[in-house]
Design an enzyme around this catalytic site. Structure first.
Site, PDB file in Angstrom:
ATOM      1  CB  SER A  15      -0.887  -0.024   1.254  1.00 50.32           C
ATOM      2  OG  SER A  15      -1.912   0.936   1.146  1.00 50.32           O
ATOM      3  CD  GLU A  16      -0.337   3.865  -3.706  1.00 46.45           C
ATOM      4  OE1 GLU A  16      -0.493   2.638  -3.496  1.00 46.45           O
ATOM      5  OE2 GLU A  16      -1.031   4.517  -4.510  1.00 46.45           O
ATOM      6  CG  ASN A  17      -1.293   4.201   2.640  1.00 44.94           C
ATOM      7  OD1 ASN A  17      -1.169   3.169   1.971  1.00 44.94           O
ATOM      8  ND2 ASN A  17      -2.104   4.259   3.682  1.00 44.94           N
ATOM      9  N   GLY A  18       2.336   3.494   2.797  1.00 42.46           N
ATOM     10  CA  GLY A  18       3.395   3.153   3.728  1.00 42.46           C
ATOM     11  C   GLY A  18       3.462   1.794   4.378  1.00 42.46           C
ATOM     12  CB  SER A  77       6.180   4.059   0.436  1.00 36.45           C
ATOM     13  OG  SER A  77       5.142   3.312  -0.132  1.00 36.45           O
TER      14      SER A  77
END
Lengths: 217, 219, 217, 219
Positions: D48-51, D90
């Site tokens: 999940s690219e938010n972290g 990320s």
């Protein structure tokens, strides 16, 4: 699950002519057991990327002593007189890089960036032969990313999937090297079950780790 | 002068520069001693470029931790207000201007603020380690060194050895005095009362500008 | 010891025409209480650097709704229709940046690097008007570092000296923004005594933090 | 065809691409559904690219954690083999080529592998979010979308909308078939048996190359 392998198997992955990164700062936080095994194999013509060449008689310092290395890319060689000797006798190519530049070059490869744009080294021999980029009137050196075929790193804890935690100042170059090599082998002081490490405090996510070495069994 | 006394004079004087809340990196060798003289009335945080802030006093014998060393690989301690990080973050702190002071030794330093402290061609090539980043990135650079070394003059009009960084040095502290690097040259702002200005100038190959309110250095 | 200040004092540090960074990802991990207080002050002409403009009716999304912002530098505005409206009416300047580029630009300022050299955006409108650097035959965009006068960030735990720990995906942009602003104000869910956080697991060292806001007392 | 059935066909087919041990990022919308169809025999890690990596299934009602959301700000969970990190890390994972697959929707995609999915000038300007980095950095880019959208053809000879990235798309999966982007153009490698090649070509404005061993798509 990542493959947990023996020290012998780990060392055998390192072959002649490879470029290897080795974690550690003057030996602190370096994968000592793998290195000891690697020295038995007497691999040749390695390019070694590390912070320094450690001390003779220990860890990656001994890779130089045993003449397994043809080139080092490091920030400091003053603690290993064998490095200096082989440099003067032209047996060993020594590329000296400012420590912060070295760290960013390794990180840049792992992060898919094209170069590091740093003020460090401007006005010194470090800038010689390198491209200069001017940004808003200030001059910076364009330093290229650094990669390796294999990174040998050390963690204090690894879960069986390869999530890592480092201990105190033994962290140093280990996390960034884990991101900058085709194959990453970690020597873990302790291997724990998946779920024992809190995801909030994992320092290297398991996706970067290919092999885990625990003990010699 | 006694060698240890010389070192103490220098280290004690450097420590006076720091203010409460500042972050400081002390190089190996003489600069390390500065830590012993920081006033207990202020909170100064020491960085160790191998990866932490909050460095404390050296551990007692038997209490060394192999995973906790300073940038010279000697056993170290961390205060409970400290924090560990990796090498990229450590040099982000240094290069990013978050360091108030770096204190380093020198082979040569000149009136333009140039510093040479990482190699003597054909002789000594230890490498720059973190020095180039420290000198380039720190807000203030203090050189802490003996005024001369085995009779060799180290404060020059222009460095002859390969530079560590260009025009970055702010201050030089030796056992003979305290000098500031300015646009006009090197200004002697404090002097050890055991020496005359002439004696200091004699072992300084850059013309010293004598500050109007030059003070006596505490020895 | 860092200064623990009230929400009111924190909000007053933000003045007209400043550039501010605000941590958070669509509002998750943003300093909601400080922002609520800031909105009361009705500061004007801010430049907002954040991942996005969140949603109307909450946190930094409301800075836009209340027309306190003249320019946003973000990767996404799709969740806040007020941003789009003000963009079309030319009340608000919107600079859209790929999320990874934005993160690196912020990190680059904090790390003292002169630029970010990224492949992201090559062949798109993102490269228009920007310098291109070719490294080993591959084209990269030269993106400049981003700084702020003030960073408003959120942590789950702060010790009284300012060492920070973030919680789960609320970490996002907070740690890098803490390194890229002249003044850093953290809204902490919990303030603990110095010594309660293990130095090995601190995520933002205290040297980056200027002020801590706990509760409104 | 039923809308949900269309989505299921696409998501199910995309999921078959993944292999054990791979790291995958699924875009919001249709691509998110792919997670439901990944074989239980293989271990695929979702980013999940938010972290974080190790995204699990959506939480049960009442078990949502406000500090744990996906890239669309919806409540998420993490597996016990997962790890959290900041946004710079990320995108180091994304840009650095550590992601095996990114699965995204598209407004337009063309036979050169160009993708447009982030704006319609004068109309829709949501911003690129992480899409440009994902498409540039992932080892393989799969476009998962309905073959047309409200009658508009989306697979073209050349995109007319502003690009997200140039020449990065490897595969397109729609309810009508599976297409590979090659140097020679778009090759139809699988086809939904409910459609003829002519029907697929009719709503595809790039010339389809029919693979010699074209297979039937599982529906």
């Amino acid at each position: 699950m990542k493959k947990i392998i023996s020290l012998e198997e780990a060392a055998k992955l390192v072959k002649d002519d490879m470029t290897i990164m080795v974690g550690g700062f003057l030996g602190v936080g370096s994968p000592e057991k793998i290195l000891k095994e690697l020295i038995k194999n007497n691999v040749k013509n390695l390019t070694l990327i590390a912070n320094d060449t450690s001390f003779p008689g220990q860890d990656y310092g001994d890779l130089v002593v045993h003449k397994m290395v043809k080139k080092v890319i490091v920030s400091h060689i003053g603690t290993n007189k064998e490095t200096g000797n082989q440099m003067h006798s032209k047996e060993l190519e020594v590329v000296l890089v400012p420590q912060g530049t070295l760290a960013e070059q390794i990180r840049a490869y792992g992060a898919g960036l094209g170069a590091v744009i740093t003020p460090t080294g401007i006005g010194t021999v470090v800038e010689e032969g390198k491209e200069i980029l001017e940004v808003d009137g200030k001059r910076y050196i364009v330093e290229k990313p650094l990669r390796a075929d294999i990174a040998l790193i050390r963690a204090s804890k690894a879960d069986k999937n390869g999530n890592l935690i480092y201990d105190k100042s033994a962290r140093n170059f280990n996390p960034i090297m884990a991101m900058a090599a085709d194959i990453v082998i970690v020597e873990a002081d302790e291997i724990v079950e998946v779920g024992e490490l809190d995801p909030n405090f994992v320092m290297t996510p398991h996706i970067f780790v290919d092999y885990i070495v625990g003990d010699d069994k | 002068m006694d060698k240890n006394k010389v070192k103490e004079i220098i280290a004690r004087r450097v420590a006076k520069e720091f203010k409460d809340g500042q972050l400081v990196n002390l190089g190996i060798g003489l600069p390390t001693l500065v830590a012993n003289y920081i006033s207990h009335d202020i909170d100064v945080t020491l960085q160790s470029e191998n990866g932490f802030i909050g460095m404390g006093i050296a551990p007692k014998e038997g209490e060394e931790d192999p995973n906790l060393t300073n940038a010279g690989a000697l056993p170290a301690t961390i205060k409970n207000s400290g924090a560990f990080f990796d090498s990229a973050t450590s040099f982000a702190i240094i290069r990013g201007g978050h360091l108030d002071y770096t204190v380093l030794g020198a082979l040569q330093v000149d009136e333009k603020g140039n510093l040479a402290n990482w190699m003597i061609p054909g002789k000594l090539v230890p490498g720059m380690g973190g020095a180039m980043d420290l000198v380039t990135g720190a807000k203030k650079v203090i050189i802490a060194m003996t005024h001369t070394s085995r009779g060799n003059v180290k404060i020059l009009e222009e460095c002859t050895l390969p530079l560590t960084a260009k025009s970055q040095v702010d201050m030089i502290v030796t056992e003979m005095g305290v000098m500031k690097i300015t646009d006009k040259g090197i200004v002697l702002i404090e002097k050890n009362p055991e020496f005359t200005v002439e004696e200091v100038q004699k072992v300084t190959f850059a013309k010293l500008i004598i500050s109007d309110d030059m003070k006596e250095m505490e020895i």
